[in-house]
Design a protein around this motif. Sequence first.
Motif, PDB file in Angstrom:
ATOM      1  N   ILE A 154     -62.674-118.500  43.543  1.00  0.00           N
ATOM      2  CA  ILE A 154     -62.675-119.054  44.890  1.00  0.00           C
ATOM      3  C   ILE A 154     -61.242-119.331  45.307  1.00  0.00           C
ATOM      4  O   ILE A 154     -60.556-120.147  44.683  1.00  0.00           O
ATOM      5  N   PRO A 155     -60.722-118.630  46.327  1.00  0.00           N
ATOM      6  CA  PRO A 155     -59.348-118.859  46.753  1.00  0.00           C
ATOM      7  C   PRO A 155     -59.212-120.197  47.461  1.00  0.00           C
ATOM      8  O   PRO A 155     -60.169-120.721  48.039  1.00  0.00           O
ATOM      9  N   GLU A 171     -63.602-117.623  53.130  1.00  0.00           N
ATOM     10  CA  GLU A 171     -64.639-117.140  54.050  1.00  0.00           C
ATOM     11  C   GLU A 171     -64.827-115.640  53.920  1.00  0.00           C
ATOM     12  O   GLU A 171     -65.955-115.137  53.935  1.00  0.00           O
ATOM     13  N   ARG A 172     -63.700-114.902  53.779  1.00  0.00           N
ATOM     14  CA  ARG A 172     -63.812-113.451  53.591  1.00  0.00           C
ATOM     15  C   ARG A 172     -64.516-113.120  52.281  1.00  0.00           C
ATOM     16  O   ARG A 172     -65.311-112.172  52.212  1.00  0.00           O
ATOM     17  N   LEU A 173     -64.236-113.889  51.242  1.00  0.00           N
ATOM     18  CA  LEU A 173     -64.900-113.662  49.959  1.00  0.00           C
ATOM     19  C   LEU A 173     -66.397-113.900  50.069  1.00  0.00           C
ATOM     20  O   LEU A 173     -67.214-113.124  49.548  1.00  0.00           O
ATOM     21  N   ALA A 174     -66.771-114.964  50.765  1.00  0.00           N
ATOM     22  CA  ALA A 174     -68.196-115.269  50.926  1.00  0.00           C
ATOM     23  C   ALA A 174     -68.897-114.162  51.704  1.00  0.00           C
ATOM     24  O   ALA A 174     -70.032-113.758  51.367  1.00  0.00           O
ATOM     25  N   ALA A 175     -68.233-113.637  52.749  1.00  0.00           N
ATOM     26  CA  ALA A 175     -68.826-112.539  53.525  1.00  0.00           C
ATOM     27  C   ALA A 175     -68.978-111.294  52.669  1.00  0.00           C
ATOM     28  O   ALA A 175     -69.987-110.575  52.767  1.00  0.00           O
ATOM     29  N   LEU A 176     -68.005-111.022  51.809  1.00  0.00           N
ATOM     30  CA  LEU A 176     -68.085-109.868  50.916  1.00  0.00           C
ATOM     31  C   LEU A 176     -69.272-110.002  49.964  1.00  0.00           C
ATOM     32  O   LEU A 176     -70.030-109.037  49.748  1.00  0.00           O
ATOM     33  N   VAL A 177     -69.429-111.191  49.394  1.00  0.00           N
ATOM     34  CA  VAL A 177     -70.544-111.414  48.454  1.00  0.00           C
ATOM     35  C   VAL A 177     -71.880-111.219  49.159  1.00  0.00           C
ATOM     36  O   VAL A 177     -72.812-110.612  48.608  1.00  0.00           O
ATOM     37  N   ARG A 178     -72.010-111.718  50.382  1.00  0.00           N
ATOM     38  CA  ARG A 178     -73.270-111.551  51.129  1.00  0.00           C
ATOM     39  C   ARG A 178     -73.568-110.077  51.369  1.00  0.00           C
ATOM     40  O   ARG A 178     -74.710-109.629  51.181  1.00  0.00           O
ATOM     41  N   LEU A 200     -57.142-106.743  48.299  1.00  0.00           N
ATOM     42  CA  LEU A 200     -57.586-105.655  49.170  1.00  0.00           C
ATOM     43  C   LEU A 200     -59.101-105.627  49.294  1.00  0.00           C
ATOM     44  O   LEU A 200     -59.656-105.450  50.387  1.00  0.00           O
ATOM     45  N   GLU A 201     -59.794-105.813  48.174  1.00  0.00           N
ATOM     46  CA  GLU A 201     -61.251-105.791  48.221  1.00  0.00           C
ATOM     47  C   GLU A 201     -61.776-106.961  49.048  1.00  0.00           C
ATOM     48  O   GLU A 201     -62.756-106.832  49.776  1.00  0.00           O
ATOM     49  N   ARG A 202     -61.100-108.106  48.944  1.00  0.00           N
ATOM     50  CA  ARG A 202     -61.529-109.274  49.712  1.00  0.00           C
ATOM     51  C   ARG A 202     -61.385-109.033  51.209  1.00  0.00           C
ATOM     52  O   ARG A 202     -62.177-109.524  52.006  1.00  0.00           O
ATOM     53  N   ASN A 203     -60.362-108.241  51.593  1.00  0.00           N
ATOM     54  CA  ASN A 203     -60.099-108.043  53.012  1.00  0.00           C
ATOM     55  C   ASN A 203     -60.856-106.865  53.609  1.00  0.00           C
ATOM     56  O   ASN A 203     -61.226-106.914  54.788  1.00  0.00           O
TER      57      ASN A 203
END
Length: 428
Positions: free
Chosen positions: A6-7, A14-21, A393-396
Amino acid sequence: MNKTTIPSDPAAAERLAALVRMKRIALGLLGAAAVLYALATMLGRSHPGWHYLAAFAEAAMVGAVADWFAVVALFRHPLGLRIPHTAIIPTNKARIGRNLANFICNNFLGTPQVLAKLQEFDAGTRLAHWLAEPRHAEQMAQHLSAAARYLLSTLDDERVRHFLRSSVVARLEKVDVSSLAGELLALLTADRRHQALLDELLQQLAGLLEDEGVQERMAEVVASELRVLKLVGLDAVAGRLATRKLISALGNLMADMGSDPDHPLRLRFDDFMVRSIERLRDDPALRERGRELQSEWLRHPALAQYLHGLWDQLLQWLQADLQRSESSLRQRVAQGAQGLGKRLLEDAAMREWINAQLMQAAPAWIERYREDIRGYIVARVDAWPTEELTTELERNIGRDLQFVRINGTLVGGLIGLLIHAVTVALGG
């Protein structure tokens, strides 16, 4: 991502959470396609329609797995298997850095693009409007005052004083006073400029001799020397007569010099100046004496005390003024900045000159700093830890890539359904 961290940055989190979803949605569609395929296969004999659903689900699973492989292969080896041409970003990090730098520099920092933007920017007019605004002028004055206060606080140190004193004295010791005086005198006398000074001196002397008080004083001096005539009371008369004769002779001499540029006295003055310049430049004895006097003066304790006191007084005055709420220096800076802005607004030619100078100097700046930017991007990407770069990069962009998996699942299923329907229609 292999490991979820968790950054601390809220936007990154927020970007990480959207990626996981989005990953869960894509995985859920693959799971749904698998369940549908299993169900359609078991019930296939009960109704021909199940075969269509089985074909759809089978193709959807193939599309989902293929696109999952493609997306994962960008960032890492799928399932940890070192399949060729996977983990594309980590493997090609250096090349990606070079290509990214070239793309930015060629498409965003090209000389024509930047020059067009600068021309559109109209720096002269913008600067004039910004400075003419009282609020901006006051802000600039406050920033400069704060910087000056900090600078003064750092300079108020004995080490700085000693350095400045020694630097000033060392610099002055290197000055060849005689040669410098000779060069300065040569400059002042070029094209007989000194004759104009002589003319001014003659005019001042003539005015002084015409003064009655001066004449009276001269008469008294002359009379005091005529002791013999004083016995018979003629000293005052003789003094006035001698003074008139002297003033008349001096007046005639100055008139002759004023009207004749080649008067012998003028030529002697020229010769004197030429000889003085030559001596200052070339006479070793005179130059040595000048150096001795210079060294003696520079090393005199009074000079060190004077420089020390002058430096302290200057710092104290500046600090006291800048600390006041109504600082005169700050007010003058603000007034000067605002006045400059107003004058620029009224002077279109000056604004055009500012823009022209900027456009003329810009190409060299662009070429110089574009390569610096290019080198910085390449070096930054190369120095970036591979795992951290891949994660960032993957997070973005990973969330958008999950749509590739979703679309692959749905489009693959539809294509499988279409192929099955065409096959059945052709009697397969």
